[in-house]
Design a protein around this motif. Structure first.
Motif, PDB file in Angstrom:
ATOM      1  N   LEU A  26       0.833  -1.203   0.000  1.00 20.03           N
ATOM      2  CA  LEU A  26       0.000   0.000   0.000  1.00 20.03           C
ATOM      3  C   LEU A  26       0.867   1.251   0.000  1.00 20.03           C
ATOM      4  O   LEU A  26       0.610   2.201  -0.760  1.00 20.03           O
ATOM      5  N   GLY A  27       1.905   1.267   0.835  1.00 18.64           N
ATOM      6  CA  GLY A  27       2.800   2.415   0.879  1.00 18.64           C
ATOM      7  C   GLY A  27       3.533   2.624  -0.427  1.00 18.64           C
ATOM      8  O   GLY A  27       3.683   3.766  -0.900  1.00 18.64           O
ATOM      9  N   ILE A  28       3.992   1.532  -1.037  1.00 14.15           N
ATOM     10  CA  ILE A  28       4.714   1.638  -2.320  1.00 14.15           C
ATOM     11  C   ILE A  28       3.794   2.201  -3.404  1.00 14.15           C
ATOM     12  O   ILE A  28       4.198   3.067  -4.199  1.00 14.15           O
ATOM     13  N   ILE A  29       2.553   1.708  -3.459  1.00  9.05           N
ATOM     14  CA  ILE A  29       1.597   2.185  -4.464  1.00  9.05           C
ATOM     15  C   ILE A  29       1.337   3.682  -4.297  1.00  9.05           C
ATOM     16  O   ILE A  29       1.339   4.447  -5.273  1.00  9.05           O
ATOM     17  N   ILE A  30       1.134   4.111  -3.057  1.00  8.43           N
ATOM     18  CA  ILE A  30       0.863   5.534  -2.807  1.00  8.43           C
ATOM     19  C   ILE A  30       2.071   6.387  -3.179  1.00  8.43           C
ATOM     20  O   ILE A  30       1.932   7.446  -3.815  1.00  8.43           O
ATOM     21  N   ILE A  31       3.264   5.946  -2.804  1.00  8.58           N
ATOM     22  CA  ILE A  31       4.479   6.712  -3.114  1.00  8.58           C
ATOM     23  C   ILE A  31       4.668   6.846  -4.617  1.00  8.58           C
ATOM     24  O   ILE A  31       4.941   7.943  -5.137  1.00  8.58           O
ATOM     25  N   PHE A  32       4.526   5.742  -5.348  1.00  8.69           N
ATOM     26  CA  PHE A  32       4.719   5.799  -6.801  1.00  8.69           C
ATOM     27  C   PHE A  32       3.598   6.587  -7.485  1.00  8.69           C
ATOM     28  O   PHE A  32       3.812   7.196  -8.526  1.00  8.69           O
ATOM     29  N   THR A  33       2.393   6.570  -6.908  1.00  8.90           N
ATOM     30  CA  THR A  33       1.303   7.386  -7.450  1.00  8.90           C
ATOM     31  C   THR A  33       1.640   8.859  -7.341  1.00  8.90           C
ATOM     32  O   THR A  33       1.508   9.621  -8.314  1.00  8.90           O
ATOM     33  N   ILE A  34       2.056   9.277  -6.167  1.00 16.24           N
ATOM     34  CA  ILE A  34       2.426  10.681  -5.959  1.00 16.24           C
ATOM     35  C   ILE A  34       3.614  11.063  -6.826  1.00 16.24           C
ATOM     36  O   ILE A  34       3.649  12.155  -7.415  1.00 16.24           O
ATOM     37  N   LEU A  35       4.588  10.164  -6.941  1.00 14.65           N
ATOM     38  CA  LEU A  35       5.774  10.433  -7.754  1.00 14.65           C
ATOM     39  C   LEU A  35       5.406  10.616  -9.217  1.00 14.65           C
ATOM     40  O   LEU A  35       5.861  11.568  -9.880  1.00 14.65           O
ATOM     41  N   ALA A  36       4.571   9.709  -9.756  1.00 17.33           N
ATOM     42  CA  ALA A  36       4.182   9.789 -11.171  1.00 17.33           C
ATOM     43  C   ALA A  36       3.409  11.065 -11.453  1.00 17.33           C
ATOM     44  O   ALA A  36       3.652  11.752 -12.460  1.00 17.33           O
ATOM     45  N   LYS A  37       2.470  11.409 -10.583  1.00 18.66           N
ATOM     46  CA  LYS A  37       1.700  12.635 -10.776  1.00 18.66           C
ATOM     47  C   LYS A  37       2.592  13.866 -10.662  1.00 18.66           C
ATOM     48  O   LYS A  37       2.441  14.841 -11.424  1.00 18.66           O
ATOM     49  N   SER A  38       3.525  13.837  -9.723  1.00 13.36           N
ATOM     50  CA  SER A  38       4.422  14.977  -9.520  1.00 13.36           C
ATOM     51  C   SER A  38       5.320  15.195 -10.730  1.00 13.36           C
ATOM     52  O   SER A  38       5.559  16.343 -11.140  1.00 13.36           O
ATOM     53  N   LEU A  39       5.824  14.111 -11.306  1.00 19.05           N
ATOM     54  CA  LEU A  39       6.674  14.234 -12.491  1.00 19.05           C
ATOM     55  C   LEU A  39       5.916  14.885 -13.649  1.00 19.05           C
ATOM     56  O   LEU A  39       6.480  15.675 -14.411  1.00 19.05           O
ATOM     57  N   PHE A  40       4.654  14.532 -13.767  1.00 16.13           N
ATOM     58  CA  PHE A  40       3.844  15.154 -14.822  1.00 16.13           C
ATOM     59  C   PHE A  40       3.567  16.622 -14.506  1.00 16.13           C
ATOM     60  O   PHE A  40       3.681  17.493 -15.373  1.00 16.13           O
TER      61      PHE A  40
END
Length: 661
Positions: A113-127
């Protein structure tokens, strides 16, 4: 000193936003429900839609009594809607025995769950790094009204003037209503702007939408876990759903693109729809009328926030009722649960109050007979007759669409088999036993699919591609269900007589997951912006700032109008925020194709820039009192520099501002 001041302001903005999104809703839930009715994570996520709804409705009601919405009034409103719940939380103890073990995960699941949330925020932030700079047209339109609220300290009347060319001549009409904007889209953002003094032309609105979007994904995760509470792999389905809507396909559709684009209504609507379904489901499945109170509050807020989201939720609710009547498995006991909810003395008065508020006291701007007539009926445009399956698949994502569609088919076939055989096959097939979960899951997806694919069947006359974006969340739930159903089905039949070896089964599952990740990550990669248009937008903002200061007195006297171009100027829509005079100010030359496709459209805005010396243009300039023109230096400055009727008073690297003599 500047850096210290900047970080202090950013800290104030961040703390204010988080406090307003969490504190009112947290204490509302704490006061109305026992502590063990929500898991800690669950309550944390639910606090956001609850806070947004309480604050929005309170401000709308206060403005109705003509009180100024300044800092003092807003702080008073926040205190009034929070302190009573704080006191109730301290002195009231509600006892219940609701089971919240479904949100107890293993260490591996918490890690995932933590990994999914972190990568979600990271992907959105990069965009958002390349797209968060304020250039989007929709966001500019919304922030114009936010700026108007911060200046006038009242909720606005959504009106604008327009150029009218009829038998009486060429003139500006009286302000007329704009049904495209709804007050709930602007209340929360304007509250943050007033309390923090954050500049309107900045990334602050996108950052707020970014936070709301993250909580939307978590809201869908929580809802999925509740709907599949009777599924022994319900936690896996919830985690897979979050994977489908989080780090995969995290940019397209109603995700990061809507955040940077400022599609405020859709972003907030996607939070309120699953939140409302969540409370309705718990009220019905647990036979607890207290859950109807936040459901009614959230539904009312949805109606005040976005007409399309409210319209879609209405169809989802109707389809859920129909599916419940068809597939419900508890007989008359299920209907008894529904009727018992209205025994609560608060439910009927709250429903009546919500209806009276929406229909009579403070009706939303879209509750107009002409607007309603234009949205309901036989589709009258090619963009509203429905989209083909291939386009829907492309919008949602190949893997998510295919697996979700198959999952929906398996889901309904399993229920039909159970109903025909009247056995416990439903348990063996591992789908929710709860009739209400069946109704909401099926109604949510089937309503949106029919509205976007076959709108003529439902008499829906709305842009089909915009409706289709709402299918991403329910399709993701069904895609996660399909994967877990497949794995579970193989596991159940994994005996010594199994025809396929274990390594083939593992390879098959690996292929499914590989296809899913490849499809989702490819969609992310193709959606990334190559280069932000920061420099071009800054040139536009500099020109707008200059013009607003130079022409301030003329504009206030209502004897001066400006014309600008929309074809070649970056972020030109943001210019109206510098003036905040009328939504139509400054006039804009639209895209050329729109003049050709609409023969009834006025042509002055086109002609005054394209051919400023023609008789028609001179007549337009004089009739509309247009005194200044802002155009691209490379594209349109030449026809003005050659004219004796204009002289240039401002120029930067991209734009030229001309004044008519």
């Amino acid at each position: 000193m500047f850096m210290d001041s900047f970080f202090v302001h950013q800290l104030i903005f961040a703390c204010t936003t988080c406090a307003l999104l969490l504190i009112p809703g947290w204490f509302f839930l704490s006061a109305c429900f026992a502590r063990n009715q929500f898991a800690l994570l669950e309550k944390f996520i639910l606090s956001v839609p609850a806070s947004f709804s309480l604050l929005t409705l309170a401000i709308i009601l206060v403005d109705r009594f003509h009180l100024l919405l300044d800092k003092n009034t807003l702080l008073m409103i926040i205190a009034v809607i929070t302190l009573p719940f704080v006191i109730m939380t301290i002195f009231t103890k509600i006892t219940t025995h609701t089971n919240i073990d479904i949100f107890t995960f293993t260490k591996k699941q918490y890690t995932l769950l933590g990994i999914i949330i972190i990568f979600t925020i990271l992907a959105k932030s990069l965009f958002l790094i390349n797209s968060i700079f304020p250039t989007a047209t929709d966001l500019a339109h919304h922030l114009y009204w936010v700026k108007k609220i911060t200046i006038e300290h009242h909720l606005p009347a959504y009106q604008e003037m327009e150029i009218t060319d009829d038998a009486d001549g060429l003139y500006l009409s009286e302000p007329h209503a704009i049904p495209d904007f709804i007050i709930g889209e602007h209340v929360f953002i304007s509250t943050i702007a007033i309390l923090t003094d954050v500049p309107i032309i900045s990334a602050f609105a996108s950052l707020i939408l970014f936070v709301i979007n993250i909580f939307t994904l978590l809201m869908v995760f929580v809802l999925t876990r509740r709907l599949f509470c009777n599924h022994r792999f319900g936690s896996h389905i919830a985690l897979l759903t979050l994977l489908f809507i989080g780090p995969l396909w995290t940019i397209s559709g109603a995700q990061a693109k809507f955040v940077s684009g400022g599609v405020i209504g859709n972003v907030i609507g996607n939070l309120l729809i699953p939140a409302t379904i969540y409370f309705l489901y718990r009220a019905l499945s647990e036979k607890r009328s207290a859950y109807m109170i936040p459901a009614i509050i959230l539904g009312t807020t949805l109606a005040y926030t976005h007409h399309l989201s409210a319209f879609i939720f209405g169809y989802v609710f109707v389809f859920s009722v129909i599916l419940f009547m068809i597939f419900q498995i508890d007989g008359w006991n299920a209907y008894k649960k529904i009727f018992s909810l209205f025994k609560n003395p608060f439910i009927i008065p709250l429903l009546i109050s919500a209806c009276a508020m929406l229909l009579f006291f403070i009706p939303p701007s879209y509750l107009d007979k002409d607007v309603i007539a234009s949205s309901i009926g036989t589709p009258d445009k090619s963009t509203r007759i429905g989209i083909p399956f291939s386009q829907l698949q492309s919008m949602i994502g190949d893997a998510r669409f295919i697996f979700g569609f198959i999952g929906m088919i398996i889901f309904f076939i399993s229920i039909i088999i159970f109903r025909l055989k009247n056995s416990f096959a439903i348990i063996r097939l591992h789908i929710p036993v709860d009739s209400f979960a069946i109704a909401f899951l099926g109604g949510w997806l089937s309503a949106i699919l029919l509205m976007s694919l076959f709108p003529q069947l439902l008499h829906v006359n709305i842009l089909s591609s915009r409706i289709a974006t709402y299918a991403a969340f329910p399709l993701s739930i069904f895609a996660a269900f399909f994967i877990m159903w497949t794995i579970d089905h193989i596991k159940v039949h994994n005996t010594s007589t199994l025809a396929l070896p274990q390594f083939i089964i593992s390879f098959f599952i690996l292929c499914i997951l590989t296809y899913t990740f490849t499809s989702g990550l490819r969609d992310n990669a193709t959606s990334m912006n190559v280069r932000p248009e920061t420099n071009d937008a800054l040139q536009t903002f500099h020109a707008g700032d200059y013009a607003s200061k130079v022409f301030k007195n003329n504009i206030q006297k209502n004897d001066f109008w400006i014309l600008k171009d929309h074809n070649y100027i970056t972020a030109d829509t943001w210019l109206k925020i510098f003036f905040t005079y009328d939504f139509a100010f400054p006039f804009s030359r639209g895209y050329f194709a729109r003049y050709e496709s609409n023969p009834d459209r006025e042509t002055c805005t086109r002609d005054m820039i394209s051919t400023p010396q023609s008789e028609r243009s001179i007549y337009c300039y004089e009739s509309l009192n247009v005194r200044a023109v802002l155009v691209s230096t490379k594209q349109d400055a030449s026809q003005f520099t050659r004219s004796d009727n204009f002289y240039r008073i401002y120029q930067n690297d991209e734009l030229s501002l001309f004044l008519r003599k």
